[in-house]
Design a protein around this motif. Sequence first.
Motif, mmCIF file in Angstrom:
data_model
loop_
_atom_site.group_PDB
_atom_site.id
_atom_site.type_symbol
_atom_site.label_atom_id
_atom_site.label_comp_id
_atom_site.label_asym_id
_atom_site.label_seq_id
_atom_site.Cartn_x
_atom_site.Cartn_y
_atom_site.Cartn_z
ATOM 1 N N ASP A 81 0.812 -1.223 0.000
ATOM 2 C CA ASP A 81 0.000 0.000 0.000
ATOM 3 C C ASP A 81 0.846 1.276 0.000
ATOM 4 O OD1 ASP A 81 0.909 0.343 2.640
ATOM 5 O OD2 ASP A 81 -1.010 -0.205 3.538
ATOM 6 N N GLY A 82 2.178 1.128 -0.080
ATOM 7 C CA GLY A 82 3.074 2.270 -0.140
ATOM 8 C C GLY A 82 3.613 2.738 1.195
ATOM 9 N N THR A 83 3.172 2.141 2.285
ATOM 10 C CA THR A 83 3.643 2.530 3.614
ATOM 11 C C THR A 83 5.069 2.047 3.824
ATOM 12 O OG1 THR A 83 1.400 2.360 4.503
ATOM 13 C CG2 THR A 83 3.202 2.360 6.089
ATOM 14 N N VAL A 84 5.977 2.974 4.120
ATOM 15 C CA VAL A 84 7.371 2.650 4.409
ATOM 16 C C VAL A 84 7.523 2.571 5.928
ATOM 17 C CG1 VAL A 84 9.763 3.390 4.126
ATOM 18 C CG2 VAL A 84 8.104 3.837 2.305
ATOM 19 N N TRP A 85 8.206 1.512 6.415
ATOM 20 C CA TRP A 85 8.325 1.311 7.856
ATOM 21 C C TRP A 85 9.602 0.545 8.183
ATOM 22 C CZ3 TRP A 85 7.646 -3.764 9.947
ATOM 23 C CH2 TRP A 85 7.265 -4.737 9.000
ATOM 24 N N VAL A 86 9.883 0.405 9.473
ATOM 25 C CA VAL A 86 11.077 -0.290 9.943
ATOM 26 C C VAL A 86 10.657 -1.472 10.810
ATOM 27 C CG1 VAL A 86 13.204 -0.103 11.294
ATOM 28 C CG2 VAL A 86 12.406 1.853 9.967
ATOM 29 N N ASP A 87 11.158 -2.643 10.477
ATOM 30 C CA ASP A 87 10.943 -3.839 11.290
ATOM 31 C C ASP A 87 11.990 -3.813 12.401
ATOM 32 O OD1 ASP A 87 10.826 -6.348 12.462
ATOM 33 O OD2 ASP A 87 10.677 -7.426 10.550
ATOM 34 N N HIS A 88 11.564 -3.452 13.589
ATOM 35 C CA HIS A 88 12.493 -3.267 14.710
ATOM 36 C C HIS A 88 13.214 -4.546 15.103
ATOM 37 C CE1 HIS A 88 9.712 0.299 15.668
ATOM 38 N NE2 HIS A 88 10.614 0.616 14.788
ATOM 39 N N LYS A 89 12.631 -5.692 14.786
ATOM 40 C CA LYS A 89 13.284 -6.962 15.128
ATOM 41 C C LYS A 89 14.503 -7.229 14.248
ATOM 42 C CE LYS A 89 8.998 -8.933 16.778
ATOM 43 N NZ LYS A 89 7.811 -9.640 16.365
ATOM 44 N N LYS A 90 14.529 -6.644 13.047
ATOM 45 C CA LYS A 90 15.650 -6.853 12.129
ATOM 46 C C LYS A 90 16.658 -5.707 12.145
ATOM 47 C CE LYS A 90 13.290 -9.715 8.727
ATOM 48 N NZ LYS A 90 12.928 -9.832 7.314
ATOM 49 N N CYS A 91 16.260 -4.548 12.626
ATOM 50 C CA CYS A 91 17.127 -3.373 12.582
ATOM 51 C C CYS A 91 18.289 -3.527 13.555
ATOM 52 C CB CYS A 91 16.328 -2.114 12.925
ATOM 53 S SG CYS A 91 17.309 -0.602 12.856
ATOM 54 N N MET A 92 19.502 -3.275 13.061
ATOM 55 C CA MET A 92 20.681 -3.364 13.924
ATOM 56 C C MET A 92 21.173 -1.980 14.353
ATOM 57 S SD MET A 92 23.666 -4.499 11.310
ATOM 58 C CE MET A 92 24.262 -3.446 10.025
ATOM 59 N N GLY A 93 20.449 -0.935 13.964
ATOM 60 C CA GLY A 93 20.800 0.410 14.402
ATOM 61 C C GLY A 93 21.995 1.016 13.704
ATOM 62 N N CYS A 94 22.282 0.599 12.482
ATOM 63 C CA CYS A 94 23.453 1.132 11.770
ATOM 64 C C CYS A 94 23.237 2.553 11.247
ATOM 65 C CB CYS A 94 23.833 0.215 10.617
ATOM 66 S SG CYS A 94 22.683 0.239 9.235
ATOM 67 N N LYS A 95 21.993 2.966 11.145
ATOM 68 C CA LYS A 95 21.585 4.313 10.720
ATOM 69 C C LYS A 95 21.868 4.617 9.252
ATOM 70 C CE LYS A 95 22.185 5.971 15.401
ATOM 71 N NZ LYS A 95 22.825 6.922 16.278
ATOM 72 N N ALA A 96 22.086 3.586 8.439
ATOM 73 C CA ALA A 96 22.273 3.811 7.002
ATOM 74 C C ALA A 96 21.025 4.448 6.400
ATOM 75 C CB ALA A 96 22.594 2.498 6.291
ATOM 76 N N CYS A 97 19.857 4.002 6.832
ATOM 77 C CA CYS A 97 18.606 4.558 6.305
ATOM 78 C C CYS A 97 18.398 5.997 6.760
ATOM 79 C CB CYS A 97 17.426 3.693 6.711
ATOM 80 S SG CYS A 97 17.145 3.604 8.499
ATOM 81 N N VAL A 98 18.845 6.304 7.969
ATOM 82 C CA VAL A 98 18.742 7.681 8.477
ATOM 83 C C VAL A 98 19.542 8.611 7.567
ATOM 84 C CG1 VAL A 98 19.299 9.213 10.414
ATOM 85 C CG2 VAL A 98 18.383 6.918 10.865
ATOM 86 N N GLN A 99 20.736 8.169 7.186
ATOM 87 C CA GLN A 99 21.586 8.967 6.308
ATOM 88 C C GLN A 99 21.051 9.025 4.873
ATOM 89 O OE1 GLN A 99 24.185 10.775 7.415
ATOM 90 N NE2 GLN A 99 23.507 10.091 9.410
ATOM 91 N N ALA A 100 20.379 7.978 4.428
ATOM 92 C CA ALA A 100 19.904 7.910 3.045
ATOM 93 C C ALA A 100 18.665 8.768 2.791
ATOM 94 C CB ALA A 100 19.601 6.463 2.666
ATOM 95 N N CYS A 101 17.897 9.061 3.820
ATOM 96 C CA CYS A 101 16.648 9.806 3.628
ATOM 97 C C CYS A 101 16.943 11.273 3.320
ATOM 98 C CB CYS A 101 15.772 9.717 4.872
ATOM 99 S SG CYS A 101 14.252 10.703 4.717
ATOM 100 N N PRO A 102 16.595 11.739 2.120
ATOM 101 C CA PRO A 102 16.886 13.129 1.777
ATOM 102 C C PRO A 102 15.988 14.131 2.501
ATOM 103 C CG PRO A 102 15.707 12.066 -0.011
ATOM 104 C CD PRO A 102 16.006 11.001 1.001
ATOM 105 N N TYR A 103 14.940 13.638 3.154
ATOM 106 C CA TYR A 103 13.987 14.512 3.833
ATOM 107 C C TYR A 103 14.236 14.616 5.340
ATOM 108 C CZ TYR A 103 11.674 13.964 -0.609
ATOM 109 O OH TYR A 103 11.401 13.947 -1.955
ATOM 110 N N GLY A 104 15.221 13.867 5.839
ATOM 111 C CA GLY A 104 15.505 13.905 7.272
ATOM 112 C C GLY A 104 14.367 13.344 8.107
#
Length: 192
Positions: A81-104
């Motif tokens: 349905d287009g919803t972007v989210w984070v599966d907390h059970k798989k996230c290792m906290g590397c913050k690559a996605c935080v850096q990749a988001c151009p919108y902050g």
Amino acid sequence: MTRYVMVMDQRSCIGCQSCSVACRTWNDLPMDIIYNPVVSEGVKGEWPNVHVNYTPLICMHCEKEPCTRCCPTGASKKDKDGTVWVDHKKCMGCKACVQACPYGARDSSEMAPRFERYAQKCTFCRDRREMTPGAKPYCVDTCHQKARIFGDLDDPESDVAKIIGSVQTFRLMEDYGTEPQIYYIPALGGQR
């Protein structure tokens, strides 16, 4: 197929931050994280012709999202349905996605122990919508000015489809090629 989008009607937004408070409460966020701030460039014009324009910000739930493609564990996901989210059970906290988001729009907190391991962001209240089909995100339900409109863009009878098809809208930083799914109706705040 369902494709969720949100329309931010800047004609109606008065910068009251009730959307931000509702989001913070529903998500039990620490003080250093806010998923949907409302920003302003400040007062413009000269007396007596002054105005303020408010811009509600949120995860753009991009059609071509860079955050999911860079995730090394597959924790950053996008539903059909287009919803972007984070599966907390798989996230290792590397913050690559935080850096990749151009919108902050992604963040991680150092204040609350339950948030230390993973990135987080707006999910259009995915958990609430799963519990109650047809429910809208809390920021939409809380907006007393009706400046946030949520719905299925693929449904021609939805409010969002009718609005996007009938008035001028824009999307933030479209030149990035991410195809954000948050549309804005440009205008001075509090005009409706």
